[in-house]
Design a protein around this motif. Structure first.
Motif, PDB file in Angstrom:
ATOM      1  N   GLY A 193      -0.578  -6.675   3.588  1.00 54.27           N
ATOM      2  CA  GLY A 193      -0.285  -8.003   3.062  1.00 54.27           C
ATOM      3  C   GLY A 193      -0.771  -8.182   1.634  1.00 54.27           C
ATOM      4  N   ASP A 194      -0.364  -9.285   1.035  1.00 54.16           N
ATOM      5  CA  ASP A 194      -0.711  -9.554  -0.356  1.00 54.16           C
ATOM      6  C   ASP A 194      -2.199  -9.856  -0.538  1.00 54.16           C
ATOM      7  OD1 ASP A 194       1.925  -9.203  -1.080  1.00 54.16           O
ATOM      8  OD2 ASP A 194       2.417 -11.341  -0.969  1.00 54.16           O
ATOM      9  N   GLN A 195      -2.898 -10.177   0.557  1.00 55.21           N
ATOM     10  CA  GLN A 195      -4.311 -10.498   0.444  1.00 55.21           C
ATOM     11  C   GLN A 195      -5.177  -9.253   0.274  1.00 55.21           C
ATOM     12  OE1 GLN A 195      -2.440 -10.555   3.090  1.00 55.21           O
ATOM     13  NE2 GLN A 195      -3.554 -10.230   5.008  1.00 55.21           N
ATOM     14  N   ALA A 196      -4.628  -8.085   0.577  1.00 56.39           N
ATOM     15  CA  ALA A 196      -5.380  -6.834   0.469  1.00 56.39           C
ATOM     16  C   ALA A 196      -5.249  -6.250  -0.928  1.00 56.39           C
ATOM     17  CB  ALA A 196      -4.879  -5.835   1.506  1.00 56.39           C
ATOM     18  N   ASN A 197      -6.382  -5.885  -1.526  1.00 57.17           N
ATOM     19  CA  ASN A 197      -6.357  -5.263  -2.846  1.00 57.17           C
ATOM     20  C   ASN A 197      -6.772  -3.794  -2.746  1.00 57.17           C
ATOM     21  OD1 ASN A 197      -9.237  -5.133  -2.794  1.00 57.17           O
ATOM     22  ND2 ASN A 197      -9.384  -7.193  -3.673  1.00 57.17           N
ATOM     23  N   GLY A 198      -6.880  -3.149  -3.906  1.00 54.88           N
ATOM     24  CA  GLY A 198      -7.197  -1.726  -3.919  1.00 54.88           C
ATOM     25  C   GLY A 198      -8.543  -1.399  -3.300  1.00 54.88           C
ATOM     26  N   ASN A 199      -9.528  -2.287  -3.445  1.00 57.54           N
ATOM     27  CA  ASN A 199     -10.824  -2.070  -2.813  1.00 57.54           C
ATOM     28  C   ASN A 199     -10.696  -2.060  -1.294  1.00 57.54           C
ATOM     29  OD1 ASN A 199     -12.252  -2.008  -5.272  1.00 57.54           O
ATOM     30  ND2 ASN A 199     -12.451  -4.228  -5.293  1.00 57.54           N
ATOM     31  N   HIS A 200      -9.968  -3.035  -0.760  1.00 58.00           N
ATOM     32  CA  HIS A 200      -9.767  -3.089   0.685  1.00 58.00           C
ATOM     33  C   HIS A 200      -9.085  -1.816   1.196  1.00 58.00           C
ATOM     34  CE1 HIS A 200      -9.615  -7.648  -0.115  1.00 58.00           C
ATOM     35  NE2 HIS A 200     -10.785  -7.377   0.409  1.00 58.00           N
ATOM     36  N   LEU A 201      -8.058  -1.389   0.465  1.00 61.20           N
ATOM     37  CA  LEU A 201      -7.289  -0.225   0.914  1.00 61.20           C
ATOM     38  C   LEU A 201      -8.154   1.024   0.966  1.00 61.20           C
ATOM     39  CD1 LEU A 201      -3.882  -0.706  -0.945  1.00 61.20           C
ATOM     40  CD2 LEU A 201      -4.386  -1.116   1.463  1.00 61.20           C
ATOM     41  N   LEU A 202      -8.933   1.257  -0.082  1.00 58.69           N
ATOM     42  CA  LEU A 202      -9.742   2.471  -0.097  1.00 58.69           C
ATOM     43  C   LEU A 202     -10.858   2.395   0.939  1.00 58.69           C
ATOM     44  CD1 LEU A 202     -10.108   5.211  -1.378  1.00 58.69           C
ATOM     45  CD2 LEU A 202     -11.656   4.182  -3.036  1.00 58.69           C
ATOM     46  N   SER A 203     -11.469   1.242   1.083  1.00 57.29           N
ATOM     47  CA  SER A 203     -12.563   1.096   2.038  1.00 57.29           C
ATOM     48  C   SER A 203     -12.102   1.373   3.463  1.00 57.29           C
ATOM     49  CB  SER A 203     -13.164  -0.307   1.930  1.00 57.29           C
ATOM     50  OG  SER A 203     -14.265  -0.440   2.812  1.00 57.29           O
ATOM     51  N   GLN A 204     -10.938   0.821   3.857  1.00 59.78           N
ATOM     52  CA  GLN A 204     -10.461   1.070   5.217  1.00 59.78           C
ATOM     53  C   GLN A 204     -10.112   2.535   5.418  1.00 59.78           C
ATOM     54  OE1 GLN A 204      -6.910   1.607   6.287  1.00 59.78           O
ATOM     55  NE2 GLN A 204      -6.278   1.869   4.154  1.00 59.78           N
ATOM     56  N   PHE A 205      -9.621   3.177   4.369  1.00 57.66           N
ATOM     57  CA  PHE A 205      -9.286   4.599   4.473  1.00 57.66           C
ATOM     58  C   PHE A 205     -10.546   5.434   4.670  1.00 57.66           C
ATOM     59  CE2 PHE A 205      -8.592   8.806   2.703  1.00 57.66           C
ATOM     60  CZ  PHE A 205      -7.411   9.196   3.323  1.00 57.66           C
ATOM     61  N   VAL A 206     -11.592   5.125   3.914  1.00 55.33           N
ATOM     62  CA  VAL A 206     -12.840   5.885   4.003  1.00 55.33           C
ATOM     63  C   VAL A 206     -13.463   5.750   5.394  1.00 55.33           C
ATOM     64  CG1 VAL A 206     -15.192   6.079   3.106  1.00 55.33           C
ATOM     65  CG2 VAL A 206     -13.288   5.751   1.525  1.00 55.33           C
ATOM     66  N   HIS A 207     -13.439   4.552   5.940  1.00 51.43           N
ATOM     67  CA  HIS A 207     -14.039   4.355   7.257  1.00 51.43           C
ATOM     68  C   HIS A 207     -13.272   5.109   8.347  1.00 51.43           C
ATOM     69  CE1 HIS A 207     -16.362   1.101   5.347  1.00 51.43           C
ATOM     70  NE2 HIS A 207     -17.198   1.288   6.347  1.00 51.43           N
ATOM     71  N   ARG A 208     -11.996   5.337   8.129  1.00 47.60           N
ATOM     72  CA  ARG A 208     -11.206   6.097   9.104  1.00 47.60           C
ATOM     73  C   ARG A 208     -11.308   7.611   8.873  1.00 47.60           C
ATOM     74  NH1 ARG A 208      -6.566   3.074  10.592  1.00 47.60           N
ATOM     75  NH2 ARG A 208      -5.587   5.038  11.258  1.00 47.60           N
ATOM     76  N   HIS A 209     -11.661   8.010   7.661  1.00 45.80           N
ATOM     77  CA  HIS A 209     -11.748   9.434   7.311  1.00 45.80           C
ATOM     78  C   HIS A 209     -13.079   9.683   6.584  1.00 45.80           C
ATOM     79  CE1 HIS A 209      -7.427   9.901   8.207  1.00 45.80           C
ATOM     80  NE2 HIS A 209      -7.295   8.736   7.605  1.00 45.80           N
ATOM     81  N   PRO A 210     -14.199   9.653   7.295  1.00 46.50           N
ATOM     82  CA  PRO A 210     -15.515   9.725   6.651  1.00 46.50           C
ATOM     83  C   PRO A 210     -15.984  11.137   6.307  1.00 46.50           C
ATOM     84  CG  PRO A 210     -15.783   9.483   9.015  1.00 46.50           C
ATOM     85  CD  PRO A 210     -14.297   9.445   8.755  1.00 46.50           C
ATOM     86  N   GLU A 211     -15.138  12.136   6.476  1.00 49.92           N
ATOM     87  CA  GLU A 211     -15.591  13.524   6.361  1.00 49.92           C
ATOM     88  C   GLU A 211     -15.529  14.094   4.948  1.00 49.92           C
ATOM     89  OE1 GLU A 211     -11.181  13.780   7.710  1.00 49.92           O
ATOM     90  OE2 GLU A 211     -12.904  12.426   7.907  1.00 49.92           O
TER      91      GLU A 211
END
Length: 225
Positions: free
Chosen positions: A80-98
């Motif tokens: 959604g439009d409420q998500a910015n680049g910080n949100h996107l990277l943070s959620q990715f890192v938490h799913r792929h912490p390796e």
């Protein structure tokens, strides 16, 4: 050191540039300009993920690149439009912490060479003792205002006007960000407290956000062919 690239691609259409990510741009889908560069320049052991809310975006990508790009399914909120680049990277890192270093690359930077992405990442990894993150920037000078206030000079005092060459400003290109795992988990952001600013020429800083941007990119890329 394990590196990974997150490449956000929305499945839903942009309101300002309809079907932007897969719209034909100078003979091929817009997203292929950056993906072609990354497939050519990034090391084979560097994993690259397409980050999207729908796996359907992978159909044309797999046809062109095989399994070079992996798929990460983001939750719907992050599309959604409420998500910015910080949100996107943070959620990715938490799913792929390796991984040790996380990079975020945007396909709308259609003039950015993959060579510069690779070189910037190499320099960042060589300077991790000094910096926890990196972004590409262009350099400009002049007098800037933001929200009614002067940014880089004092217009209210006689001595507040430096020489124009001393009023240098840096502008993020939004093409590439990279950060260590420790820094992104600590801040939740794609830039940490000790960023490295990697300067690039303005011709490599184009970002497509409007139809005017798209038309300018079309003209520039066709001129290179």
């Amino acid at each position: 050191m394990k590196q990974v690239l997150e490449i956000p691609i929305k499945a839903r259409s942009s309101t300002r540039v309809p079907n932007k990510n897969f719209r034909d741009l100078a003979g091929k889908p817009l997203c292929f300009w950056m993906l072609d560069e990354l497939a050519k320049e990034m090391a084979a052991d560097c994993q690259m993920y397409i980050d999207s809310e729908a796996e359907s975006v992978m159909e044309p990508i797999r046809k062109r690149f095989g399994d070079r790009f992996l798929f990460h399914k983001r939750d719907e909120w992050f599309a959604g439009d409420q998500a910015n680049g910080n949100h996107l990277l943070s959620q990715f890192v938490h799913r792929h912490p390796e991984f040790d270093v996380y990079a975020q690359v945007f396909i709308t930077s259609v003039t950015l060479p993959g060579r510069l992405v690779r070189e910037a990442m190499d320099e960042f990894c060589d300077r991790l003792d000094q910096h926890d993150s990196i972004t590409l920037v262009t350099e400009d000078c002049g007098w800037y205002w933001y929200q009614g206030k002067a940014v880089n000079y004092r217009p209210d005092i006689p001595d507040g006007l430096p020489r124009s060459q001393d009023a240098m400003m840096l502008k993020e290109t939004t093409g590439l960000y990279a950060i260590t795992r420790e820094a992104v988990l600590r801040t939740g952001c794609r830039l940490g407290h000790r960023p490295l600013f990697y300067k690039v020429e303005r011709e490599f800083a184009m970002d497509i956000d409007t139809m005017d941007d798209f038309a300018a990119a079309q003209k520039l890329l066709e001129g290179r062919m």
